[in-house]
Every structure is written in C-alpha cells, then in structure tokens.
Design an enzyme around this catalytic site. Structure first.
Site, PDB file in Angstrom:
ATOM      1  N   HIS A 101      -7.475  -9.131 -30.815  1.00  0.00           N
ATOM      2  CA  HIS A 101      -7.744 -10.422 -30.173  1.00  0.00           C
ATOM      3  C   HIS A 101      -6.859 -10.716 -28.964  1.00  0.00           C
ATOM      4  O   HIS A 101      -7.359 -11.246 -27.974  1.00  0.00           O
ATOM      5  CB  HIS A 101      -7.640 -11.597 -31.154  1.00  0.00           C
ATOM      6  CG  HIS A 101      -7.807 -12.945 -30.517  1.00  0.00           C
ATOM      7  ND1 HIS A 101      -9.003 -13.383 -30.006  1.00  0.00           N
ATOM      8  CD2 HIS A 101      -6.916 -13.952 -30.289  1.00  0.00           C
ATOM      9  CE1 HIS A 101      -8.842 -14.612 -29.507  1.00  0.00           C
ATOM     10  NE2 HIS A 101      -7.594 -14.966 -29.650  1.00  0.00           N
ATOM     11  N   ASN A 155     -13.639 -13.988 -32.892  1.00  0.00           N
ATOM     12  CA  ASN A 155     -14.093 -15.314 -32.488  1.00  0.00           C
ATOM     13  C   ASN A 155     -15.266 -15.293 -31.500  1.00  0.00           C
ATOM     14  O   ASN A 155     -15.979 -16.279 -31.366  1.00  0.00           O
ATOM     15  CB  ASN A 155     -12.931 -16.100 -31.869  1.00  0.00           C
ATOM     16  CG  ASN A 155     -12.286 -15.363 -30.712  1.00  0.00           C
ATOM     17  OD1 ASN A 155     -11.828 -14.225 -30.879  1.00  0.00           O
ATOM     18  ND2 ASN A 155     -12.247 -15.983 -29.556  1.00  0.00           N
ATOM     19  N   HIS A 156     -15.496 -14.167 -30.814  1.00  0.00           N
ATOM     20  CA  HIS A 156     -16.618 -14.096 -29.860  1.00  0.00           C
ATOM     21  C   HIS A 156     -17.921 -13.622 -30.501  1.00  0.00           C
ATOM     22  O   HIS A 156     -18.911 -13.406 -29.779  1.00  0.00           O
ATOM     23  CB  HIS A 156     -16.268 -13.158 -28.703  1.00  0.00           C
ATOM     24  CG  HIS A 156     -15.315 -13.775 -27.714  1.00  0.00           C
ATOM     25  ND1 HIS A 156     -15.666 -14.820 -26.884  1.00  0.00           N
ATOM     26  CD2 HIS A 156     -14.015 -13.497 -27.445  1.00  0.00           C
ATOM     27  CE1 HIS A 156     -14.637 -15.153 -26.132  1.00  0.00           C
ATOM     28  NE2 HIS A 156     -13.609 -14.372 -26.451  1.00  0.00           N
ATOM     29  N   HIS A 202      -5.453  -8.635 -26.917  1.00  0.00           N
ATOM     30  CA  HIS A 202      -5.766  -7.676 -25.850  1.00  0.00           C
ATOM     31  C   HIS A 202      -4.527  -7.049 -25.216  1.00  0.00           C
ATOM     32  O   HIS A 202      -4.619  -6.467 -24.136  1.00  0.00           O
ATOM     33  CB  HIS A 202      -6.634  -8.317 -24.762  1.00  0.00           C
ATOM     34  CG  HIS A 202      -8.016  -8.667 -25.221  1.00  0.00           C
ATOM     35  ND1 HIS A 202      -9.053  -8.942 -24.348  1.00  0.00           N
ATOM     36  CD2 HIS A 202      -8.546  -8.791 -26.467  1.00  0.00           C
ATOM     37  CE1 HIS A 202     -10.152  -9.222 -25.031  1.00  0.00           C
ATOM     38  NE2 HIS A 202      -9.854  -9.134 -26.333  1.00  0.00           N
ATOM     39  N   ASP A 257     -10.239  -3.979 -29.025  1.00  0.00           N
ATOM     40  CA  ASP A 257     -11.339  -4.764 -28.443  1.00  0.00           C
ATOM     41  C   ASP A 257     -11.988  -4.093 -27.216  1.00  0.00           C
ATOM     42  O   ASP A 257     -11.377  -4.033 -26.141  1.00  0.00           O
ATOM     43  CB  ASP A 257     -10.854  -6.149 -28.008  1.00  0.00           C
ATOM     44  CG  ASP A 257     -10.217  -6.940 -29.147  1.00  0.00           C
ATOM     45  OD1 ASP A 257      -9.428  -6.352 -29.912  1.00  0.00           O
ATOM     46  OD2 ASP A 257     -10.495  -8.150 -29.244  1.00  0.00           O
ATOM     47  N   GLU A 267     -16.045  -7.121 -30.235  1.00  0.00           N
ATOM     48  CA  GLU A 267     -16.400  -8.524 -29.987  1.00  0.00           C
ATOM     49  C   GLU A 267     -16.589  -8.859 -28.511  1.00  0.00           C
ATOM     50  O   GLU A 267     -17.185  -9.882 -28.191  1.00  0.00           O
ATOM     51  CB  GLU A 267     -15.354  -9.467 -30.589  1.00  0.00           C
ATOM     52  CG  GLU A 267     -14.046  -9.471 -29.825  1.00  0.00           C
ATOM     53  CD  GLU A 267     -13.302 -10.791 -29.883  1.00  0.00           C
ATOM     54  OE1 GLU A 267     -13.742 -11.701 -30.601  1.00  0.00           O
ATOM     55  OE2 GLU A 267     -12.283 -10.907 -29.196  1.00  0.00           O
ATOM     56  N   ASN A 268     -16.060  -8.012 -27.594  1.00  0.00           N
ATOM     57  CA  ASN A 268     -16.169  -8.294 -26.160  1.00  0.00           C
ATOM     58  C   ASN A 268     -17.061  -7.294 -25.430  1.00  0.00           C
ATOM     59  O   ASN A 268     -16.978  -7.162 -24.209  1.00  0.00           O
ATOM     60  CB  ASN A 268     -14.775  -8.281 -25.514  1.00  0.00           C
ATOM     61  CG  ASN A 268     -13.789  -9.187 -26.199  1.00  0.00           C
ATOM     62  OD1 ASN A 268     -12.834  -8.714 -26.821  1.00  0.00           O
ATOM     63  ND2 ASN A 268     -14.011 -10.485 -26.110  1.00  0.00           N
ATOM     64  N   HIS A 316      -8.000 -10.429 -36.801  1.00  0.00           N
ATOM     65  CA  HIS A 316      -8.281 -10.881 -35.437  1.00  0.00           C
ATOM     66  C   HIS A 316      -7.610 -12.240 -35.264  1.00  0.00           C
ATOM     67  O   HIS A 316      -8.116 -13.264 -35.731  1.00  0.00           O
ATOM     68  CB  HIS A 316      -9.800 -10.982 -35.269  1.00  0.00           C
ATOM     69  CG  HIS A 316     -10.214 -11.057 -33.845  1.00  0.00           C
ATOM     70  ND1 HIS A 316     -10.273  -9.954 -33.035  1.00  0.00           N
ATOM     71  CD2 HIS A 316     -10.561 -12.110 -33.058  1.00  0.00           C
ATOM     72  CE1 HIS A 316     -10.663 -10.307 -31.828  1.00  0.00           C
ATOM     73  NE2 HIS A 316     -10.831 -11.623 -31.823  1.00  0.00           N
TER      74      HIS A 316
HETATM   75 FE   LIG Z   1     -11.153  -9.654 -27.952  1.00  0.00          FE
HETATM   76 FE   LIG Z   2     -11.007 -12.544 -29.945  1.00  0.00          FE
END
Ligand SMILES: [Fe+2]
Ligand SMILES: [Fe+2]
Length: 296
Positions: free
Chosen positions: A214, A100-101, A216, A41, A72-73, A189
């Site tokens: 996810h 999810n982001h 991290h 990520d 995603e981040n 994820h």
């Molecule tokens: Fe993430």
């Molecule tokens: Fe995530």
C-alpha cells in the site's frame, strides 16, 4: 534441488522443488522447501509491462514455485479490471491480492460473482481484504495447491489512517482456525508501519509470511521473526518511481500546493519491479529466509 545426505552429497534438479532428505538416527525424513515470489503493488501499464518482461527469467533464475502479487493499482493506478486480472494470471501469477483500490473499477464486482462455484477459477484467485464488512463481494483468502504443496493466501487491510473496516487481527484469528495449509502467506495492505509491524508480531509462528503493501515504498526491514514468520513492512511498488507513489509528480505537487481537486494520472518513468523471495519449509510452514528484489 534433491539432496541426499549419506556419506556423500548429491544434488539433482527435481521439478523446481527443493527436497532435503536427512539420514538421522537410522530413519529418513524429508522436507520440501517452497520458494515464493511476491510482487508489490503493480501500478498501471508500466508496472504490468515490467512484470511481463522480467517475470519469466526471475522465476527461472530463482527457481520460484509460487508467484503472488498485489494488483490493486493495475488499471492506470486505480483498481483492476477483469481483463487486466486475466492478463496478470496469464503472465504466471497464481494469486492476486488487492487493497483499498479494489472497488475503483466497478466491473470487478461482476468478476468476483462469476467465480461462484469454482474454487480455483482465476476470479476466485483474485482477493480483496478479508476484513471488509460481511456480505461484500469477493473473498479475502484462498487455499490451493502448487504442485503437491498446499498453501493459503490471506489479504488484510489496516485501519490506521484508512477506512474503519473490521479488526484485521481478529479476522486473521478466525481465518487461521479454518485454513488447513501449513504455508500461509499474508498481505497486510496498510498505511501505518506500526500496524503492519504489530500484525507481523501477532502472527509470528502462525503464518509463513507477512508482507506489507500500500505505501509503495520498499522498506529495508526484511527478517524472519523468532517463531518462523518472514516479515517486511512494505515490499514497494512495481511501477514508475519518477513519480509520487506512481502518480505524475507535478500533479501531486500541484495538489499539495493548491488543495484543489486534481485528476491523477499514472507516471511512466524509472520503472522498477519490487518484490520479495521467501524460502519456507512446507511441512512446518516456517520461513527460512526472505530477500528483497528490485529490478529496473
Ligand atoms: Fe497500492
Ligand atoms: Fe492501497
């Protein structure tokens, strides 16, 4: 690396691919070893910057053939914008997964829609989890070629301690009926280690790699499962580790202490790039080795 196994062994660099010819029982056969880099990520500007700074040498030193990353981040910790996706592709990333982001920046919906009709455009190579409800924008898998090697990338999201999307196990089954490539990379994820490990076992021998994203936090459980699938529960974040999973630590500690709504901001210190390098056989799609990478 071209290796001819006769009475002598000869090694040659050849278009970044690792071909092994074997003289056996009077006939010659070859396998091509594909080396895949997956970056965990990418969090905010610190994450993007370390990827930009370190990726070229990482690719060169490890003779990487295919570069994948979870983005995603990328946008200050929350989602990804079209310009940031393009920036990451220009750095040399072939396919981006998310999680999810993915919807945090609404403009990403238009970006997905812009890919319509072009099966290999950058927008088509940005994935969202495949087990989202039918009809959602975007795609959860991608099939392409790197050099002459076909490959596929699948993005799934867990359901334990997360939104109740469709069953990732059965969605994976459906996708595997359609995917033609032997080399198949799966980003799961998910929050729960148990769900990720279970998916690893469930897909063992049917895909090349299952990595978790996810949480991290990199885990130390990388291995090749008995039927040839490389697995790790979480690759870890590429971003600031002087933080709580990327966010300024004082903000998160304050949130836990007060339970008040808090605006989270990306941290900046102790930036690391976390990734895995996987060697696989392009003919069988089986992994041979998985190694963790952490650069500062
Ligand atoms: Fe993430
Ligand atoms: Fe995530």
């Amino acid at each position: 690396m071209l290796r001819l196994w006769t009475t002598t062994t000869l090694s040659l660099k050849f278009a970044c691919y690792h071909r092994k010819f074997t003289q056996a029982a009077g006939r010659q056969r070859y396998t091509t070893i594909m080396r895949i880099l997956f970056i965990g990520d990418i969090f905010g500007r610190p994450g993007r910057t370390i990827v930009k700074d370190r990726l070229p040498l990482l690719v060169k030193e490890h003779s990487i053939n295919l570069v994948l990353a979870n983005g995603e981040n990328s946008a200050a910790g929350f989602g990804i914008t079209p310009p940031l996706a393009e920036e990451l592709f220009e750095m040399g990333i072939d396919v981006l997964t998310t999680g999810n982001h993915v919807w945090d920046k609404r403009e990403i919906v238009e970006y997905f829609e812009a890919a319509d009709g072009n099966p290999h455009s950058p927008a088509r190579r940005l994935l969202r989890p495949a087990n989202y409800p039918p009809g959602m924008p975007g795609w959860g898998w991608y099939e392409g070629r790197k050099g002459d090697i076909p490959y596929a990338v699948v993005n799934l999201q867990g359901r334990v301690f997360m939104a109740s999307n469709d069953d990732p196990f059965r969605v994976a089954d459906q996708l595997l009926k359609e995917i033609k490539a032997k080399v198949i990379f799966v980003d799961v994820h998910a929050e729960a280690t148990s769900e990720k490990i279970a998916l690893g076992w469930y897909l063992d021998g049917r895909v090349t790699v299952v990595v978790g994203t996810h949480t991290h936090v990199p885990t130390a459980d990388e291995r090749v499962l008995p039927n040839g699938t490389a697995y790790i529960t979480d690759v870890g974040m590429t971003g600031p580790y002087d933080s709580v999973i990327g966010v300024k630590k004082e903000l998160v500690v304050g949130k836990f202490l007060s339970n008040m709504p808090t605006r989270f901001e990306a941290a900046t210190g102790d930036v690391r790039l976390c990734a895995v390098v996987v060697d696989c056989d392009e003919r069988s799609g089986h992994a041979r080795e998985i190694k963790r990478v952490m650069l500062r």
